[in-house]
Scaffold this motif. Structure first.
Motif, PDB file in Angstrom:
ATOM      1  N   ASP A  88       1.519  -7.496 -12.765  1.00 40.77           N
ATOM      2  CA  ASP A  88       2.483  -6.396 -12.971  1.00 40.77           C
ATOM      3  C   ASP A  88       2.126  -5.271 -11.993  1.00 40.77           C
ATOM      4  OD1 ASP A  88       4.420  -4.734 -13.905  1.00 40.77           O
ATOM      5  OD2 ASP A  88       3.644  -4.570 -15.954  1.00 40.77           O
ATOM      6  N   PRO A  89       2.467  -5.471 -10.720  1.00 36.97           N
ATOM      7  CA  PRO A  89       1.998  -4.531  -9.694  1.00 36.97           C
ATOM      8  C   PRO A  89       2.705  -3.173  -9.740  1.00 36.97           C
ATOM      9  CG  PRO A  89       3.469  -6.138  -8.733  1.00 36.97           C
ATOM     10  CD  PRO A  89       3.258  -6.567 -10.152  1.00 36.97           C
ATOM     11  N   VAL A  90       1.930  -2.142  -9.432  1.00 41.93           N
ATOM     12  CA  VAL A  90       2.435  -0.772  -9.289  1.00 41.93           C
ATOM     13  C   VAL A  90       2.044  -0.287  -7.900  1.00 41.93           C
ATOM     14  CG1 VAL A  90       2.222   1.617 -10.068  1.00 41.93           C
ATOM     15  CG2 VAL A  90       2.327  -0.237 -11.745  1.00 41.93           C
ATOM     16  N   LYS A  91       3.010   0.258  -7.205  1.00 40.41           N
ATOM     17  CA  LYS A  91       2.752   0.799  -5.863  1.00 40.41           C
ATOM     18  C   LYS A  91       2.002   2.110  -5.999  1.00 40.41           C
ATOM     19  CE  LYS A  91       5.338   1.714  -1.600  1.00 40.41           C
ATOM     20  NZ  LYS A  91       6.719   1.768  -1.032  1.00 40.41           N
ATOM     21  N   LEU A  92       0.844   2.213  -5.356  1.00 40.02           N
ATOM     22  CA  LEU A  92      -0.040   3.372  -5.516  1.00 40.02           C
ATOM     23  C   LEU A  92      -0.105   4.183  -4.232  1.00 40.02           C
ATOM     24  CD1 LEU A  92      -2.098   4.827  -7.400  1.00 40.02           C
ATOM     25  CD2 LEU A  92      -3.880   3.481  -6.268  1.00 40.02           C
ATOM     26  N   PHE A  93       0.303   5.443  -4.320  1.00 40.25           N
ATOM     27  CA  PHE A  93       0.157   6.376  -3.206  1.00 40.25           C
ATOM     28  C   PHE A  93      -1.236   7.011  -3.315  1.00 40.25           C
ATOM     29  CE2 PHE A  93       4.660   5.885  -3.617  1.00 40.25           C
ATOM     30  CZ  PHE A  93       5.172   6.030  -2.337  1.00 40.25           C
ATOM     31  N   GLY A  94      -2.066   6.732  -2.338  1.00 44.68           N
ATOM     32  CA  GLY A  94      -3.433   7.237  -2.368  1.00 44.68           C
ATOM     33  C   GLY A  94      -3.784   7.968  -1.100  1.00 44.68           C
ATOM     34  N   SER A  95      -5.050   8.273  -0.978  1.00 46.14           N
ATOM     35  CA  SER A  95      -5.525   8.998   0.189  1.00 46.14           C
ATOM     36  C   SER A  95      -5.414   8.132   1.437  1.00 46.14           C
ATOM     37  CB  SER A  95      -6.983   9.424  -0.025  1.00 46.14           C
ATOM     38  OG  SER A  95      -7.501  10.062   1.115  1.00 46.14           O
ATOM     39  N   ARG A  96      -4.521   8.493   2.324  1.00 47.03           N
ATOM     40  CA  ARG A  96      -4.347   7.885   3.637  1.00 47.03           C
ATOM     41  C   ARG A  96      -3.679   6.512   3.626  1.00 47.03           C
ATOM     42  NH1 ARG A  96      -9.084  10.655   3.559  1.00 47.03           N
ATOM     43  NH2 ARG A  96      -9.468  12.106   5.263  1.00 47.03           N
ATOM     44  N   LYS A  97      -3.362   5.966   2.447  1.00 49.87           N
ATOM     45  CA  LYS A  97      -2.729   4.649   2.495  1.00 49.87           C
ATOM     46  C   LYS A  97      -2.014   4.344   1.190  1.00 49.87           C
ATOM     47  CE  LYS A  97      -6.704   1.832   1.045  1.00 49.87           C
ATOM     48  NZ  LYS A  97      -7.592   0.727   1.439  1.00 49.87           N
ATOM     49  N   ILE A  98      -1.133   3.367   1.262  1.00 52.77           N
ATOM     50  CA  ILE A  98      -0.435   2.842   0.101  1.00 52.77           C
ATOM     51  C   ILE A  98      -1.059   1.492  -0.253  1.00 52.77           C
ATOM     52  CG2 ILE A  98       1.765   1.919  -0.731  1.00 52.77           C
ATOM     53  CD1 ILE A  98       3.152   3.993   1.038  1.00 52.77           C
ATOM     54  N   SER A  99      -1.287   1.267  -1.543  1.00 54.07           N
ATOM     55  CA  SER A  99      -1.844  -0.008  -1.986  1.00 54.07           C
ATOM     56  C   SER A  99      -1.141  -0.405  -3.282  1.00 54.07           C
ATOM     57  CB  SER A  99      -3.359   0.110  -2.179  1.00 54.07           C
ATOM     58  OG  SER A  99      -3.663   1.073  -3.173  1.00 54.07           O
ATOM     59  N   ILE A 117      -1.772  -1.855  -7.404  1.00 53.96           N
ATOM     60  CA  ILE A 117      -2.724  -2.080  -8.494  1.00 53.96           C
ATOM     61  C   ILE A 117      -1.975  -2.606  -9.720  1.00 53.96           C
ATOM     62  CG2 ILE A 117      -4.264  -0.250  -7.674  1.00 53.96           C
ATOM     63  CD1 ILE A 117      -3.299   1.454 -10.018  1.00 53.96           C
ATOM     64  N   GLU A 118      -2.725  -3.156 -10.642  1.00 54.65           N
ATOM     65  CA  GLU A 118      -2.135  -3.614 -11.890  1.00 54.65           C
ATOM     66  C   GLU A 118      -1.712  -2.411 -12.745  1.00 54.65           C
ATOM     67  OE1 GLU A 118      -1.242  -6.418 -12.869  1.00 54.65           O
ATOM     68  OE2 GLU A 118      -2.505  -8.004 -12.003  1.00 54.65           O
ATOM     69  N   ARG A 119      -0.581  -2.545 -13.421  1.00 56.80           N
ATOM     70  CA  ARG A 119      -0.082  -1.466 -14.263  1.00 56.80           C
ATOM     71  C   ARG A 119      -1.120  -1.048 -15.313  1.00 56.80           C
ATOM     72  NH1 ARG A 119       5.414   0.310 -15.868  1.00 56.80           N
ATOM     73  NH2 ARG A 119       6.095  -1.015 -14.142  1.00 56.80           N
ATOM     74  N   GLU A 120      -1.871  -2.001 -15.834  1.00 55.26           N
ATOM     75  CA  GLU A 120      -2.833  -1.691 -16.881  1.00 55.26           C
ATOM     76  C   GLU A 120      -3.968  -0.786 -16.400  1.00 55.26           C
ATOM     77  OE1 GLU A 120      -5.669  -5.673 -16.511  1.00 55.26           O
ATOM     78  OE2 GLU A 120      -4.138  -5.569 -18.069  1.00 55.26           O
ATOM     79  N   ARG A 121      -4.118  -0.627 -15.079  1.00 52.15           N
ATOM     80  CA  ARG A 121      -5.165   0.263 -14.550  1.00 52.15           C
ATOM     81  C   ARG A 121      -4.745   1.733 -14.559  1.00 52.15           C
ATOM     82  NH1 ARG A 121      -7.497  -1.530  -8.916  1.00 52.15           N
ATOM     83  NH2 ARG A 121      -8.743   0.340  -9.370  1.00 52.15           N
TER      84      ARG A 121
END
Length: 558
Positions: A398-409, A411-415
């Motif tokens: 169940d992937p979620v698009k994560l906007f982070g420092s310097r990059k997009i990755s 992660i699992e929704r449960e995180r």
């Protein structure tokens, strides 16, 4: 009068106090020219309250620099008094001795600075030495005192240990885990051997400052003027270079001595922010004895080569005054507009630009709610900056698009640790830190990122708004790009941090249209002059909304 005395009491070029390097960004030497600007302000205030009399012609006025470093304030005061008292005490040696023994006092912040200050003021590190220009002292420190002071540690972590002989369990305090009860210094950082400076400054390491001053200079001593440039911060034991301001502690202790005037130069960060400065700011803004504030917003201008984000300022506090404070902004050595007398507690922060006040008053007159009510706090999804996911969605249930420092990755929704209901909403993201090392900040906010359903972010960003439709999200992003909004943000943003509170002057306008600067200027009835001021302070943002571009900007700002 010896040659040393004559040299010390006249202007000379080069002035050694313009050449010495600063101890650090925390303990900054005041340039002589700047010290004299502060003394000029004091001179005008004294004359205003004393029928035009000169403070430098009064042989009974006493001065204290309780955080002296180079001795520049005491030296320049001595020079001015030497000229001003000539008609009353004709002999130069007698006049100088009177000034140094009866009128000018200091407290060194370290042993080194105490010696330096004595050398600047007495022409000798020993006030009784053969080269000293004072003849009336019977103590080598003269009137510039220093003795090592120790921190008082409390709150040490308690651990259970077995007694090495009996094996009985005992509770002991773990060395190096406490904090100073007076200044909050970390024991791990400042619990030092006697051969290193403790940085336990005498002025703020006492419960009874009047009694402490009486011990040093005599019970009858009452200072008319307290002036100087206190240390700015101490490491608080936090991560990396985390530090807590302490200059406010010096100012508060100095004012407890009830001087006729207090004149202090400090970072301007207290105007609108600063760690632990809320109570201090509230007190200072509500104190109608604040007579003058002179503000230098431009990085490096007042103290060349010293990086103090948010600029520096000095203020004059007048014990017998009750009225509005005269505020003057300086830029490139010149005053910006005319000084304006205004009550500082009109807002919960000090609006540093006089020209901004009428603009802000027009915005607030509409009584609209402000944007800070909908902007998230830090760490909106509970994820720290260093959290990164996978480069692709491959293998994620169940992937979620994560906007982070310097990059997009990904992660699992449960995180997602907090606000999981926000994941499937449209969101507008703003970087929580925005700014560069430039002397002049002109953007104040990053370009907004419109993040669709199925997205989250680390604490690199805050969530400026959540929406049901992409149209509303895009309208909010456009609103945040305007110079108008970023100008209002700038009034509360004194550092790189762009947290929720910097949006507290921004009105929460209805998102039933696309807002532009022109439509906002009309909505709030701004004049051509007010518009010109906004646009002189804030640069335009390119109208883009590309994720890679926003992330590149984050990379550059970091």
């Amino acid at each position: 009068m010896s040659e040393q005395a004559a040299f010390a009491l006249r202007r000379h070029n080069p002035d050694v106090l313009t050449c010495i390097a600063n101890l650090s960004n925390d303990e900054v030497f005041t340039p002589p020219e700047f010290a004299n600007e502060m003394l000029d302000t004091l001179e005008r205030a004294w004359a205003e309250s004393n029928d035009g009399a000169s403070i430098w012609a009064d042989p009974d006025v006493t001065f204290l620099d309780p955080f002296t470093k180079s001795g520049v304030f005491l030296r320049e005061i001595t020079r001015r008094l030497t000229i001003g008292l000539e008609s009353q005490i004709s002999g130069l040696e007698e006049r100088v001795d009177h000034i140094l023994t009866k009128q000018v006092f200091g407290i060194g912040i370290t042993r080194l600075t105490a010696l330096l200050a004595r050398r600047s003021v007495y022409c000798s590190k020993d006030a009784t030495g053969e080269h000293s220009i004072a003849s009336g002292f019977d103590r080598d420190w003269g009137n510039i005192w220093f003795e090592r002071t120790e921190h008082t540690w409390a709150g040490r972590r308690k651990v259970r240990r077995a007694h090495p002989l009996t094996g009985d369990e005992q509770v002991i305090e773990q060395d190096g885990t406490g904090r100073c009860v007076f200044c909050g210094a970390s024991e791990a950082e400042y619990g030092r051997d006697s051969d290193l400076e403790s940085h336990a400054y005498a002025l703020i390491h006492t419960h009874d400052i009047k009694a402490r001053i009486a011990e040093l200079f005599g019970a009858e001593m009452q200072f008319d003027v307290i002036i100087g440039n206190p240390p700015y911060q101490l490491s608080d034991g936090g991560f990396g270079t985390s530090a807590a301001p302490i200059y406010q502690l010096f100012v508060e202790k100095a004012l407890e001595l009830d001087p006729r005037y207090g004149v202090f130069v400090t970072p301007s960060r207290w105007f609108a922010g600063g760690k632990g400065l809320d109570a201090y700011r509230e007190r200072m803004l509500g104190d109608h004895r604040m007579h003058d504030i002179v503000d230098y917003p431009k990085l490096y201008e007042a103290f060349p080569g010293v990086k103090i984000r948010g600029g520096i300022s000095y203020f004059l506090w007048d014990r017998d005054y009750d009225g509005p404070c005269t505020v003057q902004t300086m830029w490139d050595g010149q005053p910006v507009g005319e000084p304006v007398a205004r009550y500082l507690d009109a807002f919960d922060v000090l609006v540093r630009w006089n020209a901004a006040v009428p603009i802000l008053e027009k915005v607030r007159a509409k009584g609209e709610p402000t944007l800070d009510a909908q902007v998230s706090s830090g760490k909106p999804f509970g994820l720290r900056t260093f959290v990164h996911g996978s480069a692709t969605v491959e293998g994620l249930k169940d992937p979620v698009k994560l906007f982070g420092s310097r990059k997009i990755s990904w992660i699992e929704r449960e995180r997602i640790e907090a606000n999981s209901a926000w994941i499937d909403q449209w969101k507008v993201l703003m970087t929580a830190v925005q700014g560069t090392s430039a002397a002049v900040e002109t953007k104040f906010l990053s370009r907004p990122i419109v993040a669709g359903p199925g997205t989250a972010c680390t604490e690199t960003y805050i969530v400026a708004g959540r929406f049901d439709t992409v149209d509303d999200a895009n309208r909010m992003a456009q609103f945040l790009r305007t110079r108008f909004v970023r100008f209002l943000v700038s009034l509360r943003k004194s550092t790189q941090h762009a947290t929720r509170d910097v949006y507290a002057f921004v009105p929460a306008v209805p998102l039933d249209r696309e807002w532009t600067d022109e439509s906002l200027y009309v909505r709030y009835g701004l004049t051509d002059q007010e518009i010109a001021f906004i646009e002189s302070q804030v640069a335009s943002h390119d109208v883009v909304n590309v994720e890679e571009d926003a992330l590149a900007e984050d990379d550059a700002g970091a």
